[in-house]
Design a protein around this motif. Structure first.
Motif, PDB file in Angstrom:
ATOM      1  N   SER A 202       0.810  -1.221   0.000  1.00 49.12           N
ATOM      2  CA  SER A 202       0.000   0.000   0.000  1.00 49.12           C
ATOM      3  C   SER A 202       0.843   1.272   0.000  1.00 49.12           C
ATOM      4  CB  SER A 202      -0.924   0.005   1.229  1.00 49.12           C
ATOM      5  OG  SER A 202      -0.182   0.142   2.430  1.00 49.12           O
ATOM      6  N   PHE A 203       2.154   1.149   0.200  1.00 53.42           N
ATOM      7  CA  PHE A 203       3.008   2.331   0.303  1.00 53.42           C
ATOM      8  C   PHE A 203       3.742   2.648  -1.002  1.00 53.42           C
ATOM      9  CE2 PHE A 203       2.547   0.609   4.578  1.00 53.42           C
ATOM     10  CZ  PHE A 203       2.090   1.730   5.248  1.00 53.42           C
ATOM     11  N   SER A 204       3.490   1.857  -2.035  1.00 53.56           N
ATOM     12  CA  SER A 204       4.127   2.097  -3.326  1.00 53.56           C
ATOM     13  C   SER A 204       3.055   2.375  -4.376  1.00 53.56           C
ATOM     14  CB  SER A 204       4.953   0.874  -3.766  1.00 53.56           C
ATOM     15  OG  SER A 204       6.000   0.622  -2.860  1.00 53.56           O
ATOM     16  N   LYS A 205       3.249   3.423  -5.144  1.00 50.45           N
ATOM     17  CA  LYS A 205       2.299   3.736  -6.213  1.00 50.45           C
ATOM     18  C   LYS A 205       2.372   2.658  -7.280  1.00 50.45           C
ATOM     19  CE  LYS A 205       0.923   7.183  -9.625  1.00 50.45           C
ATOM     20  NZ  LYS A 205       1.160   8.541 -10.182  1.00 50.45           N
ATOM     21  N   LYS A 206       1.222   2.160  -7.670  1.00 54.13           N
ATOM     22  CA  LYS A 206       1.172   1.132  -8.699  1.00 54.13           C
ATOM     23  C   LYS A 206       0.971   1.799 -10.054  1.00 54.13           C
ATOM     24  CE  LYS A 206      -1.244  -3.071 -10.125  1.00 54.13           C
ATOM     25  NZ  LYS A 206      -2.415  -3.951  -9.904  1.00 54.13           N
ATOM     26  N   TYR A 207       2.020   1.763 -10.883  1.00 55.30           N
ATOM     27  CA  TYR A 207       1.945   2.364 -12.206  1.00 55.30           C
ATOM     28  C   TYR A 207       1.354   1.384 -13.208  1.00 55.30           C
ATOM     29  CZ  TYR A 207       5.105   5.936 -10.315  1.00 55.30           C
ATOM     30  OH  TYR A 207       5.658   6.941  -9.563  1.00 55.30           O
TER      31      TYR A 207
END
Length: 287
Positions: A202-207
């Motif tokens: 949840s702490f990483s933006k999913k590109y």
């Protein structure tokens, strides 16, 4: 004295100021070893009770961002696909670039820090060396399941700085406590720790696939200067700058496949950024 008010004020003081809400949340949800000793208790994961360790793969050094690989979600990763194509050429330079482009593993585990139990379950992020040490301890019949809430073991984590490691990074080692102990003697506390845990993804933006492909093209065709690298943490060395890909006045026609020439050869030159949708590049990512 209103203890609830006191606790609220304490939380306010300990909350990092400035930055986005997501950044502040991450700062409170992660634990990072500092130089010295700490007593750490691994908690059974509420996402996978059979394994407290979550392996996630990231791309570092592709521009100024850290990219979580879509493979973590069972999806195609354009950077990884491109890396595989580079390896098919059997050229040393292409293999070097392929290795840089491949995602790097980081491991996340829910932990309680003794003496800081009021902060609840946090995530400890570490690399391959600590991961192997912890797996070896779990496989050792004299240690076994150190996450057991009744008969598990705390872990003694000792961290030394650059003056000891001889590198620019800290280094941590883990050893199990001699005696087995309960996670907590407070059942309500245990239930809360088992139920409330941060989700590492949840702490990483999913590109999206196309966004990541765009990042890759910009990385391979820097217009001004090579992008700065990004550190993956204490145990990761910064990735070296990529070798610039010369631009040509024309681009070979037909389906794109890396040639046997090194990546920096004109045979592989991509079109300028404004033409990144060219068929030669897009064909590489088709099923």
């Amino acid at each position: 004295m209103n203890l609830n008010l006191i606790q609220s004020k304490l939380n306010e003081i300990n909350t990092p100021k400035g930055g986005s809400q997501k950044a502040n949340e991450k700062a409170l949800s992660f634990w990072k070893p500092t130089i010295g000793k700490a007593l750490v208790r691994f908690v059974p994961s509420n996402q996978n009770p059979e394994n407290p360790f979550m392996e996630l793969y990231f791309h570092y050094g592709i521009g100024k961002r850290t990219i979580i690989s879509p493979t973590n979600f069972g999806e195609k990763d354009p950077i990884l696909e491109f890396s595989k194509e580079l390896r098919k050429t059997k050229e040393p330079e292409n293999w070097k670039l392929a290795k840089k482009l491949e995602p790097k593993m980081r491991v996340f585990a829910p932990v309680i820090i003794r003496g800081e139990e009021e902060k609840g379950v946090r995530l400890w992020e570490f690399g391959k060396e600590i991961y192997q040490a912890l797996l070896s301890l779990a496989a050792d019949e004299d240690v076994g399941d150190f996450t057991d809430i009744m008969e598990g073991r705390d872990m003694k984590v000792e961290t030394v700085g650059p003056e000891t490691t001889g590198t620019a990074y800290n280094k941590s080692t883990v050893l199990p406590a001699m005696k087995t102990t309960q996670l907590s003697t407070n059942n309500t506390e245990v239930e809360k720790w088992l139920a409330t845990q941060p989700d590492p993804t949840s702490f990483s933006k999913k590109y999206t696939f196309d966004e990541i492909k765009q990042f890759l093209v910009e990385f391979l065709n820097p217009e001004e200067e090579a992008p700065k690298t990004e550190s993956a943490g204490d145990e990761f060395l910064a990735l070296p700058k990529t070798q610039s890909v010369p631009k040509t006045e024309s681009t070979p026609k037909g389906p794109f496949t890396p040639t046997s020439a090194p990546i920096a050869n004109k045979a592989f030159a991509l079109k300028p950024k404004e033409n990144i949708a060219a068929d030669e590049f897009d064909d590489l990512f088709k099923d």
